[in-house]
Design an enzyme around this catalytic site. Structure first.
Site, short mmCIF file in Angstrom:
data_model
loop_
_atom_site.label_atom_id
_atom_site.label_comp_id
_atom_site.label_asym_id
_atom_site.label_seq_id
_atom_site.Cartn_x
_atom_site.Cartn_y
_atom_site.Cartn_z
N GLY A 394 0.77 -1.23 0.00
CA GLY A 394 0.00 0.00 0.00
C GLY A 394 0.80 1.28 0.00
O GLY A 394 0.23 2.34 0.25
N SER A 713 16.95 -7.79 16.54
CA SER A 713 17.03 -6.37 16.88
C SER A 713 16.40 -6.02 18.23
O SER A 713 16.49 -4.88 18.65
CB SER A 713 16.35 -5.54 15.78
N LYS A 756 11.55 1.99 11.23
CA LYS A 756 11.45 2.06 12.69
C LYS A 756 11.29 3.49 13.18
O LYS A 756 10.53 3.75 14.14
CB LYS A 756 12.68 1.40 13.31
#
Length: 816
Positions: A394, A713, A756
């Site tokens: 999207g 992470s 992030k």
């Protein structure tokens, strides 16, 4: 043609010579060959064929290394240059050694020397043969000392016989090839037919004999022997000319036969049309295919295959299965746009306008697309690069492909390779199978009707493999710029040039794309959107498109900016805008119902109306995470960036233990074990009770247990949560972190920094902890993403500890 073309010219020649000799000595512009001949001269090698004294022809040589030679010749009074023959074809470029030059050459006078495109061209007027006596310089410019051999006296009657024989041979050659007439005129402008020595040299120069045989003529000084050799060469030339004439007559006869057949066929068609005779289907098929191919420019191999298949079709019975197979093959072969290309529009300003018109945000992606188009503008064509757009669903990957096609003015064709398991969909089926068809790329060229469309391969990271083949491997040939010039479709079985096609691929992630395939692509990453970008996209693109699709006017339906922002924050927090479009469409449908119930009353949607249209928000406005053992991490998923809450709690103090929940992958479980080991072994340094974990059963949980999670992470986040419960102190609030942790406390780099950071901004988190090794990735982010953020870069977990807790770790007791 006159039987003796030399008679009139001979009279003119004698008149010209008389007029020339009658002038005073000062007015002569050209010296006779025997006059003013230097004993020292510069020489130039030629590799094609020797030069003869009777010739006047242009000579072209490379500017480097022969420019200096011609410059020095031009500075002399006599402007005489020696031309010597070398048998090595690359001698002129390779600067031949002096030993390679033949000893006997031709002295020429240089006229009209000109430089052009790295070449020097001049008119060489042949004067006299010479023989090299001594080399004075053996490197360019070559300088030699020469002598001019004198011709011995010969029997005049025998000379006259040879002269007449050579003149007769020249007249014969003139009959077979009138192009020699210009050379005869040049010769007669300087010499007469009775000049036996120039005549022999001229006769040799007219032949197409190899250079070695012509050099033998140049080496021969005695006139009778020379004329004998020349006469032999001219007899060979006459034989070649005779064979050429016979071949030409045979070809003309065949052409006349074909023309006769053509006229008869055309007459037959007219007769059939006049008599009202119906044309059979086979003839109609053949004519249709031939008409299609006449408008194309296929390679020779394709044209030969087409002719073979048409001949086969004409002899097959219409009821035979082979007829249908051949007809379908010709139908496909003639619908491929061989040699048909659309013209590219290289206008960078227009390209940027189209990208800005179709997309809000994505400035770095737009810049990368413009750079790609600029490179194509510079070299005149867009080819060689395979673009790969990578990003969550999207975010506009497919629409960017449309924009690139619009900017270039090319046709656009899209197909998805997601789930494709049969390589025949890429390279086609063999013609022998029932229902055989070409591959997708042939179909793309057929539908777009040009050989250079923009072809988009959607979902290339989801391509599959099965017993029917490996489509990813079949794509290697297609997407490799070094191989797709000769792409072979199994159905057509002829080579196709796909190098002019611009391929654009899309993917959600790189991990599942085969490495050999990924190496052929130029990766462009598309990250998710922040709230302000989503608002602009909704206002400028999504709502106008939905209103147009529904046939509504802006004055009939209005939704406030605050309502759109609430939809973004409360219902559509994902990275892309596809779900946002669905929600706006849902609001619009309900608004149309109200509009039909109350005609003439425009529908207005505000923040207070959203629950009536969409129900309760899926996302509540989150408060800052508080509490001991609760830490916010930053994660990357195929849907984009996300925040990840991690909770740690002490269950009881009866025994040591460690428990993990939250549907974690193997890598994330290992990260948790590493964090537990590191914090346990360094607890004293971080001002915690060293015996805390010895008598504590600790539970570490990552919420949203229904969602699989994996990756290294979250290492520093898990360590911080465990340290928080050991110190019985909550970490700093409004803080999120990411980074891989090692057993020695090193903080290693992670991927997805942009996603992030966007996730942190979406959650209104202003303080971040990132690995020091990712500083460069953060600095490359646009300023609007970094605005208002405080970022701490950590090399070691000590840096994380200082950013999360008030006091500093004790020195010592830690292994670095």
């Amino acid at each position: 043609m006159n039987d003796d073309p030399s008679k009139d010219s001979l009279e003119e020649f004698e008149e010209d010579v008389t007029e020339y000799i009658g002038k005073d000595e000062h007015s002569k512009s050209l010296a006779l060959p025997q006059q003013m001949m230097p004993r020292r001269m510069y020489v130039l090698p030629v590799s094609n064929r020797p030069f003869f004294p009777a010739q006047v022809q242009p000579v072209m040589v490379n500017q480097n290394p022969w420019q200096e030679t011609l410059k020095r010749v031009g500075e002399t009074d006599h402007r005489v240059l020696g031309i010597c023959f070398v048998e090595n074809e690359e001698a002129e470029d390779g600067i031949p050694a002096s030993e390679q030059l033949k000893t006997t050459g031709c002295a020429v006078r240089v006229h009209h020397a000109q430089n052009e495109s790295g070449k020097i061209q001049f008119i060489a007027q042949g004067l006299q043969r010479f023989r090299i006596v001594q080399w004075l310089r053996r490197k360019p410019p070559y300088l030699v000392e020469v002598e001019y051999p004198a011709e011995p006296e010969e029997d005049s009657d025998e000379l006259k016989a040879y002269t007449l024989a050579i003149i007769s041979a020249i007249k014969e050659l003139l009959r077979t090839n009138p192009l020699y007439g210009e050379e005869v005129k040049q010769y007669l402008s300087r010499f007469g037919p009775e000049d036996s020595s120039p005549l022999a040299d001229f006769g040799a120069s007219m032949t197409s004999a190899p250079g070695r045989e012509l050099q033998d003529v140049l080496d021969t000084v005695p006139l009778l022997r020379r004329m004998e050799k020349v006469l032999l060469l001219m007899r060979k030339e006459q034989e070649v000319a005779r064979l050429q004439s016979e071949i030409s007559e045979e070809v003309n006869a065949k052409v006349q036969k074909h023309q006769r057949e053509f006229f008869l066929k055309e007459q037959l068609k007219v007769i059939q049309r006049e008599l009202g005779m119906a044309k059979d289907d086979k003839t109609a098929d053949v004519e249709r295919f031939e008409e299609r191919m006449a408008h194309l420019d296929p390679p020779e191999a394709v044209r030969e295959r087409f002719n073979d298949e048409v001949q086969k079709l004409q002899v097959l019975e219409q009821g035979s299965p082979e007829y249908g197979v051949t007809r379908n093959y010709l139908d496909w072969l003639t619908q491929v746009p061989w040699g048909v290309h659309s013209e590219d529009h290289f206008d960078l300003a227009e390209a940027r306008r189209i990208l800005d018109r179709d997309h809000d945000g994505l400035d770095d992606v737009k810049d990368r697309i413009v750079e790609f188009l600029a490179e194509g503008t510079f070299k005149g064509e867009v080819s060689g690069s395979i673009l790969l757009l990578v990003g969550p669903p999207g975010v506009g990957k497919t629409s960017i492909g449309h924009s690139v096609a619009d900017a270039l003015g090319r046709k656009f064709y899209r197909f998805s390779v997601g789930g494709m398991r049969d390589e025949a969909e890429i390279k086609g089926h063999r013609r022998t199978y029932i229902g055989a068809m070409p591959g997708k790329f042939v179909q793309a060229l057929k539908d777009s009707k040009v050989a250079n469309p923009v072809i988009m391969l959607d979902e290339i990271d989801k391509i599959g493999a099965s017993y029917q083949g490996d489509p990813a491997s079949a794509l290697l040939e297609t997407l490799d710029p070094e191989q797709n010039r000769e792409f072979l479709d199994h159905y057509l079985d002829v080579r196709m040039d796909l190098s002019k096609v611009l391929f654009i691929c899309t993917a959600n992630q790189l991990d599942t794309i085969p490495r050999p395939l990924l190496d052929r692509m130029d990766v462009i990453r598309l990250s998710g959107y922040i709230g302000e970008e989503k608002l602009a996209i909704a206002k400028h693109h999504l709502l106008p498109r939905l209103l147009k699709r529904a046939g509504l006017l802006k004055k009939q339906f209005n939704i406030t900016d605050a309502a759109i922002r609430q939809v973004i924050e409360g219902y559509a927090r994902e990275s892309g805008v596809r779900n946002l479009e669905k929600l706006l469409h849902k609001i619009l449908r309900k608004g149309i119902v109200k509009l039909l119930e109350n005609p003439g009353h425009p529908v207005k949607v505000g923040v207070a109306d959203l629950q009536a249209y969409l129900g309760q928000p899926s996302f509540r406005k989150e408060k800052s995470l508080r509490g001991t053992g609760v830490v916010t991490g930053l994660a990357w998923t195929a849907m984009g960036g996300a925040t990840l809450s991690i909770e740690a709690s002490r269950i009881h103090s009866s025994q040591r233990g460690f428990k993990l929940t939250g549907q974690l992958g193997d890598v994330m479980k290992e990260s948790a074990e590493i964090a537990y080991s590191y914090v346990s072994s360094n607890l004293k340094r971080f001002r915690g009770d060293p015996t805390f974990f010895d008598k504590s059963f600790v539970h570490l949980h990552v919420p949203e247990g229904a969602t699989p999670k994996d990756g290294p992470s979250a290492g520093v986040t898990m360590a911080t949560a465990l340290l928080s419960i050991a110190r019985k102190e909550a970490p700093q609030q409004n803080l999120a972190m990411t980074g891989e942790l090692t057993l020695t406390g090193q903080v290693l780099p992670v991927g997805g920094i942009r996603e992030k950071v966007i996730a942190a901004r979406r959650q209104k988190i202003g303080n971040l902890i990132l690995p020091e090794a990712n500083r460069g990735d953060y600095e490359e982010l646009p300023d609007y993403l970094k605005e208002g953020l405080t970022v701490n870069f950590a090399k070691h977990y000590n840096d994380v500890f200082q950013a999360c807790f008030a006091n500093k770790p004790r020195k010592g007791s830690s292994v670095h």
